[in-house]
Write a protein that holds these residues in place. Structure first.
Motif, PDB file in Angstrom:
ATOM      1  N   HIS A  44     -10.284 -34.465  12.198  1.00  0.00           N
ATOM      2  CA  HIS A  44      -9.127 -34.010  12.831  1.00  0.00           C
ATOM      3  C   HIS A  44      -9.611 -32.589  11.997  1.00  0.00           C
ATOM      4  CE1 HIS A  44      -5.775 -36.730  11.894  1.00  0.00           C
ATOM      5  NE2 HIS A  44      -7.260 -37.567  11.773  1.00  0.00           N
ATOM      6  N   LYS A  45     -10.794 -31.763  11.931  1.00  0.00           N
ATOM      7  CA  LYS A  45     -10.683 -30.487  12.082  1.00  0.00           C
ATOM      8  C   LYS A  45     -10.834 -29.981  13.421  1.00  0.00           C
ATOM      9  CE  LYS A  45     -13.180 -29.613   7.725  1.00  0.00           C
ATOM     10  NZ  LYS A  45     -14.129 -29.193   7.008  1.00  0.00           N
ATOM     11  N   ILE A  99      -9.982 -31.958  16.252  1.00  0.00           N
ATOM     12  CA  ILE A  99      -8.916 -32.212  17.429  1.00  0.00           C
ATOM     13  C   ILE A  99      -7.536 -30.440  16.965  1.00  0.00           C
ATOM     14  CG2 ILE A  99      -6.647 -33.204  16.929  1.00  0.00           C
ATOM     15  CD1 ILE A  99      -7.537 -35.315  16.314  1.00  0.00           C
ATOM     16  N   ARG A 100      -8.040 -30.309  15.874  1.00  0.00           N
ATOM     17  CA  ARG A 100      -7.062 -28.728  15.109  1.00  0.00           C
ATOM     18  C   ARG A 100      -7.564 -27.595  16.545  1.00  0.00           C
ATOM     19  NH1 ARG A 100      -8.397 -28.057  10.309  1.00  0.00           N
ATOM     20  NH2 ARG A 100     -10.574 -26.149  10.955  1.00  0.00           N
ATOM     21  N   ASN A 158      -6.928 -26.919  19.685  1.00  0.00           N
ATOM     22  CA  ASN A 158      -5.796 -27.262  19.845  1.00  0.00           C
ATOM     23  C   ASN A 158      -5.196 -28.007  20.403  1.00  0.00           C
ATOM     24  OD1 ASN A 158      -5.584 -24.336  19.676  1.00  0.00           O
ATOM     25  ND2 ASN A 158      -6.165 -24.137  21.903  1.00  0.00           N
ATOM     26  N   GLU A 211      -3.657 -30.371  18.517  1.00  0.00           N
ATOM     27  CA  GLU A 211      -2.808 -30.784  16.830  1.00  0.00           C
ATOM     28  C   GLU A 211      -1.369 -31.492  16.844  1.00  0.00           C
ATOM     29  OE1 GLU A 211      -3.403 -29.208  11.940  1.00  0.00           O
ATOM     30  OE2 GLU A 211      -3.580 -27.242  14.132  1.00  0.00           O
ATOM     31  N   SER A 212      -0.720 -30.834  18.352  1.00  0.00           N
ATOM     32  CA  SER A 212       0.686 -31.346  18.830  1.00  0.00           C
ATOM     33  C   SER A 212       0.358 -32.441  19.393  1.00  0.00           C
ATOM     34  CB  SER A 212       1.105 -29.392  20.369  1.00  0.00           C
ATOM     35  OG  SER A 212       0.200 -30.118  20.993  1.00  0.00           O
ATOM     36  N   LEU A 237      -1.184 -35.052  17.501  1.00  0.00           N
ATOM     37  CA  LEU A 237      -0.746 -35.995  16.900  1.00  0.00           C
ATOM     38  C   LEU A 237       0.321 -36.737  16.576  1.00  0.00           C
ATOM     39  CD1 LEU A 237      -3.383 -33.863  13.843  1.00  0.00           C
ATOM     40  CD2 LEU A 237      -4.080 -36.009  15.443  1.00  0.00           C
ATOM     41  N   ARG A 287      -4.145 -40.485  17.214  1.00  0.00           N
ATOM     42  CA  ARG A 287      -3.947 -40.704  16.286  1.00  0.00           C
ATOM     43  C   ARG A 287      -5.360 -41.595  15.276  1.00  0.00           C
ATOM     44  NH1 ARG A 287       0.345 -42.270  18.835  1.00  0.00           N
ATOM     45  NH2 ARG A 287      -0.686 -44.608  19.276  1.00  0.00           N
TER      46      ARG A 287
END
Length: 239
Positions: A106-107, A109-110, A113, A115-116, A118, A123
């Motif tokens: 998840h880090k 993914i953030r 960019n 995150e939008s 998710l 998932r």
């Protein structure tokens, strides 16, 4: 961290407060990985590149993929980042038993960019194999470089059980048995399983009985991985 806690850690031989997260780049993705995460091996990129080659050779498209035993997400993120813009891969789902791996995922993914995406195109599930993935999730492709070293019992081995050791050994082939017993429930009509196995650790015949025990699966065959002859793919589809 308080001076007292630091002193305790020093006494125990640890310096956990000094451990820093690591960053590295594979393909288009910058990874941010915590120290307790596992799965940061070259086999992740090898698995992704091999899968991408097979996807392109077979001209597959509109795929929803599951990266199981995902580690820090190298396989799924590499495939997704390189094939999503051509509508070859539309969704990437990740599953792992290690919460530290998913935290690192998840880090990553953030910082990339994503995150939008998710909840829609991306998932993740904290899951022991397939056991905690909702059965309404259906995949066109399940891909993995799974745990591939056999051990009868971690306890009898009498060695410390670290996260990396747990992620490498499949005690009694329990993961493979459970996976092939359940995976048909998670496959679409055209769905397939692509497992990249290590030829120095196992052979095709080690896993065939688990596939053949499920009447709803059909074993397609063994495919040599051209990028590394020490690995081979076992391809299975829903019958």
């Amino acid at each position: 961290m308080s001076p007292l806690i630091k002193k305790i850690f020093r006494t125990c031989g640890y310096a956990i407060w000094k451990i820093k997260k690591s960053r590295f780049k594979i393909g288009r993705i910058q990874y941010e990985v915590d120290p307790c995460s596992v799965g940061k091996t070259p086999q992740g990129e090898l698995t992704a590149r091999g899968a991408i080659n097979m996807i392109k050779e077979r001209q597959l498209h509109d795929l929803k993929i599951l990266d199981i035993c995902c580690g820090v997400g190298i396989v799924g993120l590499t495939i997704f980042s390189e094939l999503r813009l051509d509508a070859i891969v539309k969704e990437a789902v990740f599953a792992d038993i290690n919460i530290f791996n998913l935290n690192s995922l998840h880090k990553t993914i953030r910082i990339n960019n994503f995150e939008s995406l998710l909840g829609d195109q991306v998932r993740s599930y904290l899951s022991d194999g397939l056991n905690h993935i909702p059965q309404n999730e259906k995949f066109d492709l399940i891909v993995s470089n799974p745990p591939h070293y056999f051990v009868k019992d971690h306890i009898k081995k009498n060695k410390p059980l670290s996260p990396s050791r747990l992620g490498t050994f499949d005690a009694g082939w329990d993961f493979h048995k459970s996976f092939y017993n359940l995976c048909h429930r998670y496959l679409t009509k055209r769905g397939e399983v692509w497992f990249l196995e290590n030829s120095s650790a196992a052979d095709e015949k080690d896993f065939l009985p688990f596939i053949e025990a499920n009447a709803q699966l059909k074993y397609v065959g063994k495919v040599e991985e051209l990028l590394d002859s020490g690995f081979f793919w076992m391809v299975t589809r829903k019958s």
